[in-house]
Scaffold this active site. Structure first.
Site, PDB file in Angstrom:
ATOM      1  N   SER A  49       0.858  -1.188   0.000  1.00 41.81           N
ATOM      2  CA  SER A  49       0.000   0.000   0.000  1.00 41.81           C
ATOM      3  C   SER A  49       0.897   1.242   0.000  1.00 41.81           C
ATOM      4  CB  SER A  49      -0.881  -0.004   1.253  1.00 41.81           C
ATOM      5  OG  SER A  49      -0.057   0.139   2.401  1.00 41.81           O
ATOM      6  N   ASP A  88      -0.891  -1.437  -4.194  1.00 40.72           N
ATOM      7  CA  ASP A  88      -2.275  -1.565  -3.738  1.00 40.72           C
ATOM      8  C   ASP A  88      -2.831  -0.180  -3.378  1.00 40.72           C
ATOM      9  OD1 ASP A  88      -4.513  -3.059  -2.965  1.00 40.72           O
ATOM     10  OD2 ASP A  88      -3.811  -3.262  -0.894  1.00 40.72           O
ATOM     11  N   HIS A 184     -12.511  -3.435   4.246  1.00 37.67           N
ATOM     12  CA  HIS A 184     -11.204  -3.787   4.794  1.00 37.67           C
ATOM     13  C   HIS A 184     -11.278  -4.048   6.297  1.00 37.67           C
ATOM     14  CE1 HIS A 184      -9.520  -1.421   1.199  1.00 37.67           C
ATOM     15  NE2 HIS A 184      -9.258  -2.695   0.996  1.00 37.67           N
ATOM     16  N   HIS A 214     -11.510  -6.998  -2.978  1.00 38.98           N
ATOM     17  CA  HIS A 214     -10.819  -6.363  -1.849  1.00 38.98           C
ATOM     18  C   HIS A 214     -11.535  -6.764  -0.570  1.00 38.98           C
ATOM     19  CE1 HIS A 214      -7.953  -3.450  -3.675  1.00 38.98           C
ATOM     20  NE2 HIS A 214      -8.612  -3.852  -4.744  1.00 38.98           N
ATOM     21  N   GLY A 215     -10.830  -6.614   0.549  1.00 39.94           N
ATOM     22  CA  GLY A 215     -11.453  -6.924   1.839  1.00 39.94           C
ATOM     23  C   GLY A 215     -11.875  -8.372   1.910  1.00 39.94           C
ATOM     24  N   ASP A 259      -4.928  -9.079   3.644  1.00 36.81           N
ATOM     25  CA  ASP A 259      -3.951  -8.443   4.525  1.00 36.81           C
ATOM     26  C   ASP A 259      -4.274  -8.776   5.986  1.00 36.81           C
ATOM     27  OD1 ASP A 259      -2.115  -6.859   5.780  1.00 36.81           O
ATOM     28  OD2 ASP A 259      -2.710  -4.976   4.875  1.00 36.81           O
ATOM     29  N   THR A 260      -5.525  -8.519   6.386  1.00 37.71           N
ATOM     30  CA  THR A 260      -5.937  -8.688   7.784  1.00 37.71           C
ATOM     31  C   THR A 260      -5.638 -10.087   8.337  1.00 37.71           C
ATOM     32  OG1 THR A 260      -7.631  -6.997   7.516  1.00 37.71           O
ATOM     33  CG2 THR A 260      -7.944  -8.553   9.324  1.00 37.71           C
TER      34      THR A 260
HETATM   35  P1  13P Z   1      -8.527  -7.387   4.215  1.00 35.40           P
HETATM   36  O1  13P Z   1      -8.511  -6.263   5.199  1.00 35.40           O
HETATM   37  O2  13P Z   1      -9.838  -8.107   4.221  1.00 35.40           O
HETATM   38  O3  13P Z   1      -7.383  -8.325   4.405  1.00 35.40           O
HETATM   39  O4  13P Z   1      -8.405  -6.750   2.747  1.00 35.40           O
HETATM   40  C1  13P Z   1      -7.149  -6.406   2.219  1.00 35.40           C
HETATM   41  C2  13P Z   1      -7.244  -5.624   0.952  1.00 35.40           C
HETATM   42  O5  13P Z   1      -8.283  -5.467   0.348  1.00 35.40           O
HETATM   43  C3  13P Z   1      -5.997  -5.014   0.440  1.00 35.40           C
HETATM   44  O6  13P Z   1      -6.212  -4.265  -0.700  1.00 35.40           O
HETATM   45  O1  G3H Z   2      -6.170  -2.058   1.619  1.00 30.41           O
HETATM   46  C1  G3H Z   2      -5.788  -2.133   2.743  1.00 30.41           C
HETATM   47  C2  G3H Z   2      -4.576  -2.898   3.077  1.00 30.41           C
HETATM   48  O2  G3H Z   2      -4.893  -3.718   4.173  1.00 30.41           O
HETATM   49  C3  G3H Z   2      -3.411  -1.989   3.353  1.00 30.41           C
HETATM   50  O3  G3H Z   2      -3.598  -1.275   4.513  1.00 30.41           O
HETATM   51  O4  G3H Z   2      -3.003   1.121   4.165  1.00 30.41           O
HETATM   52  O5  G3H Z   2      -2.846   0.027   6.428  1.00 30.41           O
HETATM   53  O6  G3H Z   2      -1.201  -0.528   4.639  1.00 30.41           O
HETATM   54  P1  G3H Z   2      -2.605  -0.078   4.951  1.00 30.41           P
HETATM   55 ZN    ZN Z   3      -8.117  -3.277  -0.653  1.00 34.33          ZN
END
Ligand code: 13P
Ligand code: G3H
Ligand code: ZN
Length: 311
Positions: A49, A88, A184, A214-215, A259-260
């Protein structure tokens, strides 16, 4: 091998499976993701990101982008599976340029919070810059509203399939992220999870492009419990249910952003080791278990998405 995001996703689109796009901010996460992909013989996308670039560069995002590229290229060269590096949620032109200059495989231009015309024009400009360099582009339509976001109606934030067709034709974008109800973070739904599969189906039919979810974290209960057992305070966490994720892939999702799930997994392992080894001061002994736990969760997700053995 260092690879093209477009080639990875077009194959996934042709064959009907999804590839994981995992976010990283440091070396431990990146190594775990690539090790997992190699073990699963799966193509993989790793993503940074704008915040990750600032963190990696310790305040200098261009340095962060170059560092990300060097780390990914070095690791990608040491494995047989295709590894692509993606920007991202690029919201600012300077970050897009950092990624293009650093040698990224693809960039996301995220103007989803802007009016349709502005999103279209801005995306078109990025496509014009990126394509001559052989770099592919993702854009987003609709908004990823969180559970607490005060939106007038659900429909107002979800993708409009008619707009999607026009957007794709006019911008020449390579991949599209349609907002279908995910958000997210670790708190995606208040009650039951609701994704708009009908909209997703229509966007796929009208664009035929590789689509991005996403998410998409599933927020595994066992990891949340483990984290809470060792002092975390995560209550009411809820991710995308497995059957919904499977259905989204069936209806045309080819890139699944996670990511989460990795954050929770790493944090739980770190809390555990900090609690159990109170005299340990060696960072390798403290961070190592987190890296190992990440390999397992990424392997799990790769198998779930159907990209195991697709390299
Ligand atoms: P999560 O928060 O569900 O992991 O989504 C990540 C994401 O969409 C990064 O672009
Ligand atoms: O899209 C969200 C990703 O989890 C990246 O998050 O902006 O905290 O790095 P961040
Ligand atoms: Zn995202």
């Amino acid at each position: 091998m260092y690879a093209s995001t477009k080639e990875i996703l077009e194959k996934a689109n042709r064959e009907g499976y999804a590839v994981g796009a995992f976010n990283f901010n440091n070396m431990e996460f990146l190594e775990a993701i690539i090790e997992a992909a190699e073990a699963e013989k799966a193509p993989i996308i790793v993503a940074t990101s704008e915040g990750a670039l600032k963190y990696l560069g310790n305040g200098d995002p261009y340095r962060g982008a170059k560092l990300a590229y060097v780390m990914v290229k070095t690791l990608a060269d040491s494995v047989s599976v295709p590894v692509a590096l993606h920007l991202d949620h690029g919201k600012h032109m300077e970050f897009i340029l950092y990624a293009l200059q650093a040698g990224y495989s693809s960039v996301m231009i995220d103007l989803s919070d802007k009016p349709f015309e502005e999103n279209l024009e801005g995306t078109k400009k990025v496509v014009e810059l990126a394509h001559p360099l052989g770099i592919s582009v993702e854009a987003e339509l609709g908004k990823l509203a969180g559970v607490e976001d005060n939106v007038a109606s659900r429909e107002s934030v979800l993708v409009d399939p008619e707009e999607a067709k026009e957007f794709v034709e006019k911008t020449g974008v390579d991949f599209l992220a349609p907002a279908i109800g995910t958000s997210h973070g670790a708190f995606k739904f208040k009650g039951e999870a609701k994704l708009d599969f009908d909209r997703l189906k229509k966007v796929k039919e009208s664009t035929k492009l590789p689509l991005v979810l996403h998410g998409a974290s599933m927020v595994p209960e066992d990891k949340v419990e483990l984290a809470n057992k060792y002092g975390a305070e995560i209550k009411g966490a809820k991710g995308v249910p497995g059957d919904a994720l499977k259905k989204a892939i069936e209806f045309g999702i080819n890139k699944v952003n996670v990511d989460t799930d990795l954050r929770i997994t790493f944090m739980a392992a770190l809390r555990k080791v900090l609690d159990e080894k109170r005299s340990e001061i060696d960072p390798r002994k403290l961070l190592g278990p987190g890296r190992e736990a990440l390999v397992e969760i990424v392997r799990d997700r790769i198998r779930f998405l159907g990209s195991s053995g697709k390299a």
